[in-house]
Enzyme design. Structure first.
Site, PDB file in Angstrom:
ATOM      1  N   GLU A  27       0.809  -1.220   0.000  1.00 43.69           N
ATOM      2  CA  GLU A  27       0.000   0.000   0.000  1.00 43.69           C
ATOM      3  C   GLU A  27       0.845   1.273   0.000  1.00 43.69           C
ATOM      4  O   GLU A  27       0.333   2.375  -0.234  1.00 43.69           O
ATOM      5  CB  GLU A  27      -0.945  -0.006   1.215  1.00 43.69           C
ATOM      6  CG  GLU A  27      -2.129  -0.947   0.974  1.00 43.69           C
ATOM      7  CD  GLU A  27      -2.859  -1.342   2.238  1.00 43.69           C
ATOM      8  OE1 GLU A  27      -2.404  -0.994   3.336  1.00 43.69           O
ATOM      9  OE2 GLU A  27      -3.896  -2.011   2.112  1.00 43.69           O
ATOM     10  N   GLU A  87       6.855 -22.072   6.902  1.00 38.36           N
ATOM     11  CA  GLU A  87       7.273 -21.255   8.040  1.00 38.36           C
ATOM     12  C   GLU A  87       8.270 -21.967   8.930  1.00 38.36           C
ATOM     13  O   GLU A  87       8.872 -21.362   9.807  1.00 38.36           O
ATOM     14  CB  GLU A  87       6.055 -20.849   8.874  1.00 38.36           C
ATOM     15  CG  GLU A  87       5.431 -22.003   9.644  1.00 38.36           C
ATOM     16  CD  GLU A  87       4.446 -21.490  10.686  1.00 38.36           C
ATOM     17  OE1 GLU A  87       3.385 -21.030  10.263  1.00 38.36           O
ATOM     18  OE2 GLU A  87       4.756 -21.537  11.889  1.00 38.36           O
TER      19      GLU A  87
END
Lengths: 147, 181
Positions: free
Chosen positions: A90, A121
């Site tokens: 953003e 992960e």
């Protein structure tokens, strides 16, 4: 880490504990469920309020980094990784900064944004590798370690 | 996204609700080795990543409404903190004038409309002149505002902004002190 160790570790975590206020959530109506969730959500901004000094200290470091031509890099797995990628992506439209000034890294790479990637992960090496300069640098480091 | 070439000028923020995610631990390990500043965002007190990072941000939101579903309160807390990190640091490097986003990139119709409104809000100019200033500034909202406030040309305005490290208030103040008081 063995499964038993991991289970014991998770048991210690507040974020994994059972919430006594929602034990009957499976019996609630839609209105009751969303009201219960909303009540829990009120705790969020209180919790963030308590860590504002650390957030501000991090902002100061980021500002220093930006002024020196450095970057902000987020790293996470699963939802945590997605949130970092979201925040990073953003920045160019909102602030007119170049892509790459704020970077979001997610375990398992871009595909993990949409699809759960099993085991991504769990690798420390992948986290290390995602930040690393290039392969030759990595090899040099390995040589140094061997010595 | 692999191999981004981390340096000691960068800041790495490791994000993990549990605070124990191996991928993040590996990343922070590398960041420390390189000499980058490290921060850890987790929702458990005294987590593994909180202990290893230079700065630990640990909002503890308590047990989730649905046990272990950390995309709920924990995810919201993380989102709030990330919002603050980028918004505050961008403001601190001059990306806003008053509380207006003056460096937004004008890349779609909604953003063109927003750019117009920002220009009108910041300068009190008419919609028509907003359009002209934006055009003269090649859609650079910050520059257009400076031109509208001071009457500078695009080239002079750009120089003034460069001299003011991109801070619009400073650039305008040098020209017309009352505007930025």
């Amino acid at each position: 880490m063995t499964k038993t160790n991991l289970m014991a570790e998770l048991e210690q975590l507040v974020s994994e504990a059972r919430n006594p206020k929602t034990m009957q959530i499976d019996l609630m109506s839609s209105a009751e469920i969303v009201a219960a969730m909303n009540r829990e959500d009120t705790r969020v901004s209180e919790a963030v309020n308590k860590v504002l000094p650390q957030v501000a200290a991090t902002v100061d470091k980021i500002v220093e980094a930006f002024r020196a031509g450095g970057r902000l890099i987020y790293m996470g797995a699963g939802t945590s990784g997605r949130l970092g990628v979201l925040d990073a992506s953003e920045c160019p439209p909102t602030f007119g900064v170049p892509e790459g000034m704020v970077v979001g890294l997610i375990a398992g790479g871009d595909r993990a944004l949409r699809h759960p990637i099993e085991g991504a992960e769990d690798s420390r090496d992948e986290g290390w590798r995602d930040l690393e300069r290039d392969r030759s640098y990595r090899q040099r480091r390995r040589c140094r370690h061997r010595r | 996204m692999k191999e981004i070439g981390l340096t000691d000028k960068d800041v790495v923020v490791g994000i993990a609700v549990s605070g124990r995610t191996p991928y993040v631990i590996g990343g922070l390990d590398y960041a420390k080795k390189v000499g980058a500043v490290t921060a850890a965002l987790s929702c458990n007190p005294d987590s593994a990543i909180a202990r290893m990072a230079d700065i630990a941000i640990s909002p503890v939101v308590g047990p989730e409404a649905l046990t272990g579903s950390t995309r709920l309160k924990s995810g919201t807390a993380q989102k709030l903190v990330l919002n603050m990190l980028t918004t505050a640091s961008m403001i601190r490097i001059g990306k806003s004038y008053e509380n207006l986003m003056v460096d937004l990139s004008v890349s779609n119709e909604k953003l063109v409309a927003r750019a117009h409104r920002i220009l009108v809000d910041a300068t009190g100019c008419s919609a028509d002149s907003a359009e002209q200033f934006l055009k003269a500034a090649n859609n650079n909202v910050k520059l257009a505002i400076l031109m509208a406030l001071t009457g500078m040309t695009a080239a002079d305005g750009q120089t003034a902004l460069n001299n003011a490290d991109g801070f619009l208030r400073r650039a305008a103040a040098q020209h017309q002190p009352r505007v930025a008081s």
